[in-house]
Motif scaffolding. Structure first.
Motif, short mmCIF file in Angstrom:
data_model
loop_
_atom_site.label_atom_id
_atom_site.label_comp_id
_atom_site.label_asym_id
_atom_site.label_seq_id
_atom_site.Cartn_x
_atom_site.Cartn_y
_atom_site.Cartn_z
N ASN B 6 -15.75 10.29 21.59
CA ASN B 6 -14.63 9.70 20.85
C ASN B 6 -15.06 8.33 20.32
O ASN B 6 -15.24 7.39 21.09
N ALA B 7 -15.24 8.23 19.00
CA ALA B 7 -15.84 7.01 18.44
C ALA B 7 -14.80 5.98 18.01
O ALA B 7 -14.94 4.79 18.28
N CYS B 8 -13.76 6.44 17.32
CA CYS B 8 -12.77 5.49 16.80
C CYS B 8 -11.59 6.28 16.25
O CYS B 8 -11.64 7.51 16.16
N ILE B 94 -12.57 15.59 13.43
CA ILE B 94 -11.38 14.76 13.59
C ILE B 94 -10.39 15.56 14.44
O ILE B 94 -10.11 16.72 14.13
N GLU B 95 -9.91 14.94 15.49
CA GLU B 95 -8.88 15.57 16.31
C GLU B 95 -7.84 14.54 16.70
O GLU B 95 -8.19 13.47 17.21
N ILE B 101 -17.98 12.15 17.45
CA ILE B 101 -19.36 12.34 17.01
C ILE B 101 -20.08 13.20 18.03
O ILE B 101 -19.94 12.97 19.23
N ASP B 102 -20.83 14.16 17.55
CA ASP B 102 -21.61 15.03 18.44
C ASP B 102 -23.01 14.47 18.63
O ASP B 102 -23.83 14.48 17.72
N LEU B 103 -23.27 13.98 19.85
CA LEU B 103 -24.61 13.41 20.12
C LEU B 103 -25.57 14.45 20.66
O LEU B 103 -26.74 14.16 20.89
N GLY B 104 -25.05 15.66 20.88
CA GLY B 104 -25.85 16.72 21.50
C GLY B 104 -27.09 17.03 20.73
O GLY B 104 -28.19 16.86 21.06
#
Ligand SMILES: Cc1cc2nc3c(=O)[nH]c(=O)nc-3n(C[C@H](O)[C@H](O)[C@H](O)COP(=O)(O)OP(=O)(O)OC[C@H]3O[C@@H](n4cnc5c(N)ncnc54)[C@H](O)[C@@H]3O)c2cc1C
Ligand code: FES
Lengths: 418, 104
Positions: B6-8, B94-95, B101-104
């Motif tokens: 969850n970035a912002c 967006i949720e 962001i997916d860091l995977g």
């Protein structure tokens, strides 16, 4: 790639302008031969770090390359390094190089740059009196900047001040001597220059303004610098940053017109339609400023002109019209200038929380913008100001002064769209 | 494996703008384009170590604040000198009005 009947393009000077020109020719699918000839023994590299990271980096620095050997080879660019061009024969369309060879050209680009102005004082030839233009110069300077030494910087221009900041970071005691009443000269507004000077002084650098130099005397250890008011400064090392002289010797010998550098037209062509010039070595008319003839010593200009000259050699007719843009790093803050502040007859200040951002207007038209501070406060708006200058906008001074008004909203396409 | 962070908030970023997001020793630039799509790239310019969140977004392009190197935001591709190395890009979703962001 070349054929015997097509001598192709020869570029003299493998700096920012020359190298960008060579790369652009290939990006634009030029298939003739491209020969890039440089007097320096390195692969083409960027000069701006020489006064900054190359002085302060903990590890031994290496040049920041513009194009590596592989890239140049892959693109079919013949790079002749450490080779000086000694003459141009315009009638035969050949250049002669120091190893005796003569190379034919169909078109020739002069991207010879500039060289440091040297001090004409007795004592100035001592080996602790340094200049800074090349990577070799940068290493020589770096090797002198031992912790605790006394460095005297002659000239409060961009390079001198950047070296001063770097030397301070290395633990040197630094004094800057500027002959003019203030540092940074005419291209930088007085208010910005004063802020830069205050910043340096607060960091611990001594800046002496308005006093010239009368003598340098070599001592067994270091030198003594004598100023016009009788002040005597002891120096372990001296660096002179008193301006640069365009490298025009070849052009002059070939009979091309010299006017504060090699004179070119809007397409960057010299009087000889087969010969072009770009970067620090040339003066050109700027259409955004009423055709005013300029010679710039700026990295992006060299890059853009290299690209433009490549286009002209491929037949483009357009005049070079990029708005000048310049940056300098000083103690972690940045100074950025777009356009030509000295064209202005009115200055509008936007107060960004104690940091002035200046707009320069001429007859209501935006012609320049300048600011000094943290990059996050300076860069975006300078870039937008550059676009407003390019669009020849007449922005409302009240809007420029108001920090709440976004410059993006003042751009013509956006303003009409909104 | 996907690792959504969850970035912002979506509204934390102005239209056609960019902000900085730091997470677990990594730094990112999170963008909102004109058409309201969101993107994320590595935070630092690949030319020198300068954060792109101080740069200017014009259309799909982010311009570095230091020397005007340019990158295509959705793909990270270097588009203009002196930048010649691409940026890393990260998937974004967006949720509930939040940007992940997916860091995977
Ligand atoms: C220390 C330093 C710091 C700088 N910092 C900044 C900055 O922060 N911001 C900014 O905007 N600008 C900065 N600049 C200016 C910028 O680097 C120059 O404007 C730019 O390098 C000019 O490019 P050029 O290709 O015209 O010339 P140069 O880069 O000078 O290249 C010319 C080349 O031509 C070669 N040459 C000349 N004559 C011959 C010949 N006869 N035969 C073969 N080769 C020849 C020279 O050896 C040289 O390598 C800085 C410059 C210096 C020196
Ligand atoms: S640091 Fe981004 S272009 Fe140089």
């Amino acid at each position: 790639m070349s054929s015997a009947s097509d001598p192709g393009i020869v570029i003299i000077g493998a700096g920012e302008a020359g190298t960008r020109a060579a790369l652009t020719l290939r990006e634009r699918h030029y298939t003739g031969s491209v020969t890039l000839i440089g007097a320096e023994t390195h692969l083409p590299y960027e000069r701006p770090p020489l006064s900054k990271a190359a002085q302060t980096a903990l590890d031994h620095p290496s040049p920041a390359l513009i194009g590596g050997a592989d890239r140049l080879a892959d693109l079919g660019i013949t790079y002749r390094t450490g080779v000086m061009v000694t003459g141009i024969d315009r009638a035969a369309q050949t250049v002669s190089v120091q190893d005796g060879l003569s190379l034919p050209y169909a078109q020739l680009l002069l991207a010879t740059g500039a060289k440091p102005r040297t001090l004409a004082l007795p004592g100035a030839t001592a080996d602790n009196v340094l200049y800074l233009r090349t990577f070799v110069d940068a290493l020589a300077l770096r090797n002198r900047l031992a912790h605790g030494i006394r460095l005297v910087v002659i000239g409060g221009g961009f390079i001198g001040l950047e070296v001063a900041a770097s030397a301070l970071e290395r633990g040197c005691a630094v004094t800057v001597v500027e002959m003019a009443p203030r540092i940074l000269g005419r291209a930088v507004p007085a208010e910005i220059a004063a802020r830069v000077a205050a910043h340096h002084r607060a960091a611990g650098i001594t800046i002496i303004e308005g006093i010239g130099l009368t003598a340098i005397a070599a001592r067994p250890q270091g030198s003594t610098v004598v100023l016009a008011d009788g002040t005597v400064l002891e120096a372990d090392a001296i660096i002179a940053g008193i301006g640069a002289i365009p490298e025009t010797a070849l052009a002059e010998a070939a009979g091309l017109t010299i006017e504060n550098g090699i004179r070119v037209d809007g397409r960057l062509a010299t009087d000889d339609p087969a010969i072009f010039a770009a970067g620090d070595c040339c003066s050109f008319p700027h259409p955004v400023f009423g055709g005013r003839r300029l010679r710039l010593e700026a990295w992006r200009n060299a890059q853009d002109q290299g690209r433009h000259a490549a286009g002209s050699m491929l037949g483009d007719r357009a005049a070079f019209a990029t708005v000048p843009w310049f940056w300098s790093d000083q103690h972690g803050d940045t100074l950025q200038i777009a356009g030509l502040p000295d064209e202005g007859d009115q200055t509008v200040t936007r107060d960004l929380g104690g940091m002035p951002f200046l707009f320069h207007l001429k007859g209501g038209r935006l012609v320049g913008a300048s600011a000094f501070g943290p990059i996050g406060k300076v860069a975006k708006d300078i870039r937008l100001a550059e676009m407003l200058i390019d669009a020849k906008c007449h922005p409302d001074p009240a809007a420029l002064a108001d920090p709440a008004v976004k410059l993006k909203a003042l751009l013509p396409t956006r303003a009409t769209a909104a | 494996m996907a690792q959504w962070i969850n970035a912002c908030g979506a509204d934390d970023i102005d239209e056609e703008d960019v902000i900085r997001f730091d997470h677990a020793g990594q730094s990112f630039a999170v963008y909102r384009l004109e058409d309201d799509t969101f993107c994320a790239t590595g935070g630092f310019c690949t030319h020198e170590n300068v954060h792109l969140a101080d740069g200017l977004v014009m259309g799909r392009i982010i311009e570095c604040p230091k020397h005007n190197g340019r990158f295509d935001i959705p793909t990270g591709k270097a588009k203009g000198a002196p930048a010649c190395i691409d940026l890393k890009t990260f998937p974004v979703k967006i949720e509930d009005g939040r940007v992940f962001i997916d860091l995977g």
